[in-house]
Design a protein around this motif. Structure first.
Motif, mmCIF file in Angstrom:
data_model
loop_
_atom_site.group_PDB
_atom_site.id
_atom_site.type_symbol
_atom_site.label_atom_id
_atom_site.label_comp_id
_atom_site.label_asym_id
_atom_site.label_seq_id
_atom_site.Cartn_x
_atom_site.Cartn_y
_atom_site.Cartn_z
ATOM 1 N N UNK A 72 0.833 -1.211 0.000
ATOM 2 C CA UNK A 72 0.000 0.000 0.000
ATOM 3 C C UNK A 72 0.863 1.255 0.000
ATOM 4 N N UNK A 73 0.307 2.344 -0.505
ATOM 5 C CA UNK A 73 1.024 3.619 -0.524
ATOM 6 C C UNK A 73 0.875 4.365 0.799
ATOM 7 N N UNK A 74 -0.159 4.041 1.528
ATOM 8 C CA UNK A 74 -0.430 4.661 2.819
ATOM 9 C C UNK A 74 -0.791 3.568 3.806
ATOM 10 N N UNK A 75 -0.328 3.705 5.044
ATOM 11 C CA UNK A 75 -0.729 2.749 6.066
ATOM 12 C C UNK A 75 -0.913 3.478 7.389
ATOM 13 N N UNK A 76 -1.599 2.839 8.291
ATOM 14 C CA UNK A 76 -1.840 3.392 9.609
ATOM 15 C C UNK A 76 -0.917 2.714 10.616
ATOM 16 N N UNK A 77 -0.298 3.516 11.486
ATOM 17 C CA UNK A 77 0.522 2.969 12.548
ATOM 18 C C UNK A 77 0.138 3.662 13.852
ATOM 19 N N UNK A 82 0.776 7.237 7.595
ATOM 20 C CA UNK A 82 2.182 7.353 7.185
ATOM 21 C C UNK A 82 2.319 6.903 5.741
ATOM 22 N N UNK A 83 3.075 7.666 4.968
ATOM 23 C CA UNK A 83 3.351 7.284 3.586
ATOM 24 C C UNK A 83 4.339 6.132 3.588
ATOM 25 N N UNK A 84 4.078 5.131 2.770
ATOM 26 C CA UNK A 84 4.848 3.894 2.786
ATOM 27 C C UNK A 84 6.095 3.966 1.908
ATOM 28 N N UNK A 85 6.877 2.880 1.943
ATOM 29 C CA UNK A 85 8.059 2.768 1.089
ATOM 30 C C UNK A 85 7.651 2.813 -0.384
ATOM 31 N N UNK A 86 6.510 2.190 -0.713
ATOM 32 C CA UNK A 86 6.034 2.217 -2.086
ATOM 33 C C UNK A 86 5.754 3.633 -2.561
ATOM 34 N N UNK A 87 5.153 4.425 -1.698
ATOM 35 C CA UNK A 87 4.902 5.824 -2.030
ATOM 36 C C UNK A 87 6.216 6.584 -2.186
ATOM 37 N N UNK A 88 7.182 6.235 -1.371
ATOM 38 C CA UNK A 88 8.486 6.902 -1.458
ATOM 39 C C UNK A 88 9.189 6.555 -2.765
ATOM 40 N N UNK A 89 9.047 5.314 -3.233
ATOM 41 C CA UNK A 89 9.643 4.926 -4.512
ATOM 42 C C UNK A 89 9.074 5.758 -5.652
ATOM 43 N N UNK A 123 12.268 12.067 5.452
ATOM 44 C CA UNK A 123 11.727 12.948 4.409
ATOM 45 C C UNK A 123 10.203 12.988 4.416
ATOM 46 N N UNK A 124 9.584 12.266 5.354
ATOM 47 C CA UNK A 124 8.133 12.385 5.513
ATOM 48 C C UNK A 124 7.796 13.782 6.021
ATOM 49 N N UNK A 125 6.917 14.468 5.309
ATOM 50 C CA UNK A 125 6.577 15.824 5.730
ATOM 51 C C UNK A 125 5.620 15.833 6.916
ATOM 52 N N UNK A 126 4.770 14.853 6.993
ATOM 53 C CA UNK A 126 3.815 14.796 8.091
ATOM 54 C C UNK A 126 2.810 13.694 7.858
ATOM 55 N N UNK A 127 1.849 13.619 8.757
ATOM 56 C CA UNK A 127 0.823 12.583 8.647
ATOM 57 C C UNK A 127 -0.492 13.130 8.102
ATOM 58 N N UNK A 132 -4.218 18.252 3.467
ATOM 59 C CA UNK A 132 -3.826 19.603 3.043
ATOM 60 C C UNK A 132 -3.371 19.645 1.581
ATOM 61 N N UNK A 133 -3.357 18.481 0.932
ATOM 62 C CA UNK A 133 -3.033 18.444 -0.493
ATOM 63 C C UNK A 133 -1.590 18.746 -0.827
ATOM 64 N N UNK A 134 -0.663 18.226 -0.018
ATOM 65 C CA UNK A 134 0.763 18.419 -0.262
ATOM 66 C C UNK A 134 1.450 17.058 -0.456
ATOM 67 N N UNK A 135 2.628 17.034 -1.090
ATOM 68 C CA UNK A 135 3.335 15.758 -1.275
ATOM 69 C C UNK A 135 3.715 15.143 0.077
ATOM 70 N N UNK A 136 3.715 13.826 0.173
ATOM 71 C CA UNK A 136 4.070 13.179 1.445
ATOM 72 C C UNK A 136 5.551 13.276 1.771
ATOM 73 N N UNK A 137 6.395 13.485 0.758
ATOM 74 C CA UNK A 137 7.843 13.530 0.971
ATOM 75 C C UNK A 137 8.441 14.794 0.360
#
Length: 245
Positions: A72-77, A82-89, A123-127, A132-137
């Motif tokens: 998944x691109x997003x997961x809950x912890x 939190x944006x996932x490794x897949x989203x970071x790729x 490099x995660x900007x936030x949760x 707010x419509x901004x990039x996760x990283x």
């Protein structure tokens, strides 16, 4: 009655003067010799630099982070997004982000803090990026990289030994992200100095807070630690100003 100096007195004065001249001459010669030796060594050093090339340590070639096809691109912890490794790729595939990230990882490795947390988490900007419509990283400018070194050292030396591994929810933030998220204008996230985290282990808030406060009390002043404790088990650490909230 006039007192006249004897020939013996004149001889002694001449002898003292000669010895003085000899000592001054010897001192001048010694200083000259030292100056010549230093000059020769400096010339030799410059010559070696001109002939011998400067050692170059290459930055490792960019590598893809292995991920499962259905990751998944997003997961809950623990209730936080939190944006996932897949989203970071996907983020790394944009422009020259992959090269910049590899350079940042290499820098952190040379400082001995490359393995404190997974580097991509910094490099995660936030949760709340989706709201707010901004990039996760986002990747911080190179001039700010050094400010993260002490923060990671504090986490490595004091936080993790006390509460175990942590997950970074917010690291570097762009000014635009920080403003839209309602962050402080003086936020340390803007200078790549602050991290918002949660512990991997299952702590209650009442269990976690005393441990964090103890770290701040023992090491805060020496390491210039800023400690922020939010709702739940989310907390902030930076090394850019001794304070607590």
């Amino acid at each position: 009655m006039d007192i006249k100096e004897s020939p013996d007195h004149e001889f002694i004065d001449i002898h003292i003067e000669r010895r003085r001249v000899i000592w001054i001459t010897a001192l001048v010669l010694l200083c000259t010799l030292v100056l010549v030796v230093l000059t020769v060594e400096k010339v030799r050093e410059l010559a070696e630099r001109a002939v011998r090339p400067v050692e170059y340590i290459p930055v490792p070639k960019p590598e893809r982070i292995p991920i499962a096809p259905d990751a998944p691109l997003v997961f809950k912890i623990k209730g936080y997004s939190a944006a996932s490794v897949g989203s970071f790729e996907k983020f790394l595939d944009e422009g020259n982000n992959r090269q910049k990230f590899e350079k940042l990882k290499f820098f952190l490795d040379t400082k001995g803090v490359g393995d404190v947390v997974p580097p991509f988490e910094l490099l995660r900007q936030g949760s709340d990026w989706q709201e707010i419509g901004e990039p996760p990283f986002a990747i911080p400018p190179e001039r700010d990289w050094k400010t993260m070194v002490d923060t990671l050292r504090v986490i490595k030396n004091f936080v993790i030994p006390e509460i175990g591994p942590v997950v970074v929810l917010s690291g570097w933030r762009t000014p635009k992200y920080n403003a839209k998220a309602g962050g402080a204008r003086s936020s340390k996230h803007l200078h790549f100095c602050g991290l918002d985290m949660i512990p991997e282990a299952d702590y209650t808030r009442s269990e976690l807070l005393p441990k964090l406060r103890k770290i701040h009390q023992r090491h805060g002043r020496k390491w210039n630690i800023g400690l922020g404790i939010y709702s739940g088990i989310r907390f902030h650490i930076d090394t850019c100003g001794f304070r607590r909230w």
